[in-house]
Design a protein around this motif. Structure first.
Motif, PDB file in Angstrom:
ATOM      1  N   ALA A 197     105.815  55.090  35.740  1.00  0.00           N
ATOM      2  CA  ALA A 197     106.681  54.605  34.420  1.00  0.00           C
ATOM      3  C   ALA A 197     107.686  55.644  34.043  1.00  0.00           C
ATOM      4  N   ASP A 198     108.985  55.144  33.831  1.00  0.00           N
ATOM      5  CA  ASP A 198     109.846  56.190  33.679  1.00  0.00           C
ATOM      6  C   ASP A 198     109.597  56.586  32.256  1.00  0.00           C
ATOM      7  N   SER A 199     109.747  58.115  32.187  1.00  0.00           N
ATOM      8  CA  SER A 199     109.375  58.704  30.765  1.00  0.00           C
ATOM      9  C   SER A 199     110.604  58.253  29.584  1.00  0.00           C
ATOM     10  N   ALA A 200     111.745  58.231  30.192  1.00  0.00           N
ATOM     11  CA  ALA A 200     112.761  57.849  29.425  1.00  0.00           C
ATOM     12  C   ALA A 200     112.439  56.364  28.799  1.00  0.00           C
ATOM     13  N   LEU A 201     111.766  55.479  29.447  1.00  0.00           N
ATOM     14  CA  LEU A 201     111.290  54.199  28.778  1.00  0.00           C
ATOM     15  C   LEU A 201     110.405  54.389  28.117  1.00  0.00           C
ATOM     16  N   LEU A 202     109.369  55.258  28.048  1.00  0.00           N
ATOM     17  CA  LEU A 202     108.245  55.350  27.233  1.00  0.00           C
ATOM     18  C   LEU A 202     108.956  56.125  25.940  1.00  0.00           C
ATOM     19  N   ASP A 203     109.631  56.983  26.127  1.00  0.00           N
ATOM     20  CA  ASP A 203     110.456  57.601  24.855  1.00  0.00           C
ATOM     21  C   ASP A 203     111.069  56.385  23.762  1.00  0.00           C
ATOM     22  N   ALA A 204     111.887  55.605  24.705  1.00  0.00           N
ATOM     23  CA  ALA A 204     112.528  54.320  24.162  1.00  0.00           C
ATOM     24  C   ALA A 204     111.536  53.483  23.313  1.00  0.00           C
ATOM     25  N   ILE A 205     110.440  53.236  23.780  1.00  0.00           N
ATOM     26  CA  ILE A 205     109.318  52.540  23.394  1.00  0.00           C
ATOM     27  C   ILE A 205     108.703  53.116  22.223  1.00  0.00           C
ATOM     28  N   LYS A 206     108.409  54.424  22.084  1.00  0.00           N
ATOM     29  CA  LYS A 206     107.808  55.035  21.160  1.00  0.00           C
ATOM     30  C   LYS A 206     108.679  55.297  19.770  1.00  0.00           C
ATOM     31  N   ASN A 207     109.750  55.901  20.134  1.00  0.00           N
ATOM     32  CA  ASN A 207     110.876  56.366  19.306  1.00  0.00           C
ATOM     33  C   ASN A 207     112.040  55.750  19.003  1.00  0.00           C
ATOM     34  N   GLY A 208     112.215  54.826  19.919  1.00  0.00           N
ATOM     35  CA  GLY A 208     113.767  54.064  19.563  1.00  0.00           C
ATOM     36  C   GLY A 208     114.582  54.603  20.402  1.00  0.00           C
ATOM     37  N   THR A 209     114.803  56.020  20.999  1.00  0.00           N
ATOM     38  CA  THR A 209     115.604  56.386  21.764  1.00  0.00           C
ATOM     39  C   THR A 209     114.992  57.001  22.985  1.00  0.00           C
ATOM     40  N   PRO A 210     116.103  56.736  23.983  1.00  0.00           N
ATOM     41  CA  PRO A 210     117.107  55.944  24.151  1.00  0.00           C
ATOM     42  C   PRO A 210     117.068  54.582  23.926  1.00  0.00           C
ATOM     43  N   ASP A 211     118.049  53.964  24.028  1.00  0.00           N
ATOM     44  CA  ASP A 211     118.424  52.674  23.657  1.00  0.00           C
ATOM     45  C   ASP A 211     117.356  51.716  24.644  1.00  0.00           C
ATOM     46  N   ILE A 212     116.537  50.996  24.022  1.00  0.00           N
ATOM     47  CA  ILE A 212     115.715  50.326  24.730  1.00  0.00           C
ATOM     48  C   ILE A 212     116.298  49.164  25.776  1.00  0.00           C
ATOM     49  N   ALA A 213     117.628  48.715  25.146  1.00  0.00           N
ATOM     50  CA  ALA A 213     118.143  47.728  25.807  1.00  0.00           C
ATOM     51  C   ALA A 213     118.628  48.218  27.378  1.00  0.00           C
ATOM     52  N   ASN A 214     118.405  49.731  27.555  1.00  0.00           N
ATOM     53  CA  ASN A 214     118.914  50.006  28.971  1.00  0.00           C
ATOM     54  C   ASN A 214     117.778  49.635  30.112  1.00  0.00           C
ATOM     55  N   PHE A 215     116.718  49.081  29.325  1.00  0.00           N
ATOM     56  CA  PHE A 215     115.581  48.972  30.129  1.00  0.00           C
ATOM     57  C   PHE A 215     114.820  47.661  29.756  1.00  0.00           C
ATOM     58  N   ALA A 216     115.111  47.054  28.738  1.00  0.00           N
ATOM     59  CA  ALA A 216     114.180  45.637  28.424  1.00  0.00           C
ATOM     60  C   ALA A 216     115.145  44.856  27.738  1.00  0.00           C
ATOM     61  N   GLY A 217     114.813  43.594  27.786  1.00  0.00           N
ATOM     62  CA  GLY A 217     115.578  42.685  27.073  1.00  0.00           C
ATOM     63  C   GLY A 217     115.048  40.996  27.196  1.00  0.00           C
ATOM     64  N   TRP A 218     115.880  40.257  26.642  1.00  0.00           N
ATOM     65  CA  TRP A 218     116.016  38.619  27.003  1.00  0.00           C
ATOM     66  C   TRP A 218     116.212  38.643  28.600  1.00  0.00           C
ATOM     67  N   ASP A 219     115.500  37.766  29.122  1.00  0.00           N
ATOM     68  CA  ASP A 219     115.943  37.550  30.621  1.00  0.00           C
ATOM     69  C   ASP A 219     115.834  36.150  30.974  1.00  0.00           C
ATOM     70  N   PHE A 220     116.972  35.425  31.142  1.00  0.00           N
ATOM     71  CA  PHE A 220     117.025  34.193  31.468  1.00  0.00           C
ATOM     72  C   PHE A 220     117.811  34.120  32.692  1.00  0.00           C
ATOM     73  N   VAL A 221     118.301  35.234  33.124  1.00  0.00           N
ATOM     74  CA  VAL A 221     119.148  34.995  34.191  1.00  0.00           C
ATOM     75  C   VAL A 221     118.802  35.431  35.691  1.00  0.00           C
ATOM     76  N   ASN A 222     117.735  36.265  35.743  1.00  0.00           N
ATOM     77  CA  ASN A 222     117.205  36.779  37.021  1.00  0.00           C
ATOM     78  C   ASN A 222     116.003  35.857  37.535  1.00  0.00           C
ATOM     79  N   PRO A 223     116.203  35.924  38.663  1.00  0.00           N
ATOM     80  CA  PRO A 223     114.929  34.822  39.455  1.00  0.00           C
ATOM     81  C   PRO A 223     113.346  35.406  38.911  1.00  0.00           C
ATOM     82  N   TRP A 224     112.659  34.525  38.810  1.00  0.00           N
ATOM     83  CA  TRP A 224     111.290  35.070  38.183  1.00  0.00           C
ATOM     84  C   TRP A 224     110.316  35.164  39.718  1.00  0.00           C
ATOM     85  N   PRO A 225     109.211  36.018  39.479  1.00  0.00           N
ATOM     86  CA  PRO A 225     108.246  35.995  40.796  1.00  0.00           C
ATOM     87  C   PRO A 225     107.754  34.749  40.942  1.00  0.00           C
ATOM     88  N   ALA A 226     107.789  34.301  42.302  1.00  0.00           N
ATOM     89  CA  ALA A 226     106.912  33.164  42.891  1.00  0.00           C
ATOM     90  C   ALA A 226     105.592  33.128  42.494  1.00  0.00           C
TER      91      ALA A 226
END
Length: 402
Positions: A197-226
């Motif tokens: 797991a990316d340490s920057a992602l874990l920081d974004a989850i716990k502290n709000g920085t860096p911006d979580i939008a660089n890692f996660a968000g709504w997703d209705f555009v990507n193909p989903w796993p079958a």
């Protein structure tokens, strides 16, 4: 279902001795899969504080209407929420929506007892017998003993209710990303998750920085796993899907390790967990309507490509996301409408049967009169009119403080 205690906290590397119980999917939305192999007590508590953004509260509130409509009990067996002050009935009476979007008139307001003469005759209006008793108890505690001449129960068809979903994107995405990494601890283990797991992602989850939008968000555009297969987990062999599952699907896609998260079978998010891992794809789904643990193992195959979430993804994809969320909520409303129509029909049939059973056996016309009155009530309510009927005053004598 709680895993064993060991490993290090994925957010601060403190020893889990023991860890804190952390739900993969939030308890408030029906999550019944938890682990102690993800977070320490301090980090778990952090997410419930202002400093931690209260992200779990944000997720719970974002889906409060769905939790009410689908009658979702929490993973800790707390009742589904009631929506407060959803509208006004004819006559100015406010109503709430109980679980299942069942309209409940707010309790009647007691009269002004200070200006009421002892023993003065009164007309009592209440939503039911229990509400009438409550008002009379208030009167008794204030030394007033009104003489009730009559009591009415008033019913009316509820006007259309406006539902509006509101989301705090940043906090919601942090909560969803937390579900993803906690779920990885269940699917792959604590140590593997901490390695990849990316340490920057874990920081974004716990502290709000860096911006979580660089890692996660709504997703209705990507193909989903079958989905190749789905079966009950060995610990919940009787688990069956409802169509409103919470699911977590984790797989490599190109150069990225990605979690695809779906809530209530329709609200989609993705989380870039880190770089490619060469770990096998894995998935889990939970049925939140089961009111008990109902875990499903999901076998998946990875999509061919993945478009990473970026800080402007929610803006550039706004039209697509809004339309998809509208369809998702309509799915909930359609299910609610079908279920509530069935419950209403069963309730009215039960009311008719009860009245017929209590009919005067010496009156040959009693049953036909009851059926005619019942039909008139149904017709009045369906036409949007108010229906009032007298309550049996003898029912008010029980359990009233004098």
């Amino acid at each position: 279902m709680v895993s064993e205690n060991h490993g290090k906290c994925i957010f601060c590397t403190a020893d889990l001795s023991p860890g804190s119980e952390e739900h993969v999917f939030l308890s408030a939305i029906g999550g019944r899969l938890a682990t102690r192999r993800a977070t320490c007590k301090a980090c778990n508590n952090h997410f419930a504080t202002t400093a931690g953004g209260k992200i779990d509260d944000c997720l719970a509130e974002s889906f409060v209407q769905l939790r009410c409509g689908l009658m979702i009990w929490s993973g800790r067996d707390q009742a589904p929420p009631t929506l407060q002050r959803m509208g006004t009935l004819p006559g100015g009476i406010e109503f709430d929506c109980a679980p299942g979007f069942v309209p409940i008139p707010r309790r009647g307001q007691p009269p002004d007892f200070s200006s009421m003469a002892p023993g003065a005759p009164q007309q009592l209006v209440a939503r039911d017998v229990a509400d009438a008793k409550r008002i009379l108890n208030i009167a008794a505690k204030r030394g007033v003993d009104p003489k009730i001449l009559s009591a009415q129960r008033v019913a009316t068809k509820v006007p259309p209710i406006e539902f509006r979903l509101e989301f705090n994107g940043n906090k919601l995405w942090r909560a969803v990303a937390k579900s993803a990494v906690v779920g990885c601890c269940v699917l792959y283990g604590n140590e593997v998750t901490r390695v990849h797991a990316d340490s920057a992602l874990l920081d974004a989850i716990k502290n709000g920085t860096p911006d979580i939008a660089n890692f996660a968000g709504w997703d209705f555009v990507n193909p989903w796993p079958a989905t190749l297969a789905q079966k009950p987990h060995e610990k919940t062999p009787d688990a069956v899907p409802s169509g409103f599952e919470h699911s977590l699907l984790v797989t490599d896609v190109g150069a990225d390790w990605v979690a695809f998260v779906e809530l209530f079978g329709a609200f989609r998010f993705s989380v870039r967990l880190g770089g490619r891992t060469n770990l096998p794809p894995r998935g889990v789904a939970l049925n939140p309507r089961a009111n008990r643990p109902a875990r499903l193992e999901v076998t998946i195959s990875a999509p061919q490509n993945y478009q990473r979430r970026k800080t402007d993804s929610h803006q550039s994809e706004f039209t697509i996301t809004s339309s998809a969320m509208g369809h998702a909520f309509q799915k909930v409303l359609s299910t609610w409408h079908n279920e509530s129509t069935r419950r209403y029909a069963e309730s009215m049939a039960s009311k008719l049967a009860e009245r017929i059973e209590q009919a005067n056996p010496h009156d040959p016309d009693a049953q036909s009169k009851i059926v005619a009155q019942w039909a008139a009530e149904v017709a009045a309510l369906e036409a949007g009119d108010t229906w009032a009927e007298q309550m049996d005053l003898t029912l008010l004598d029980d359990e009233v403080t004098r």
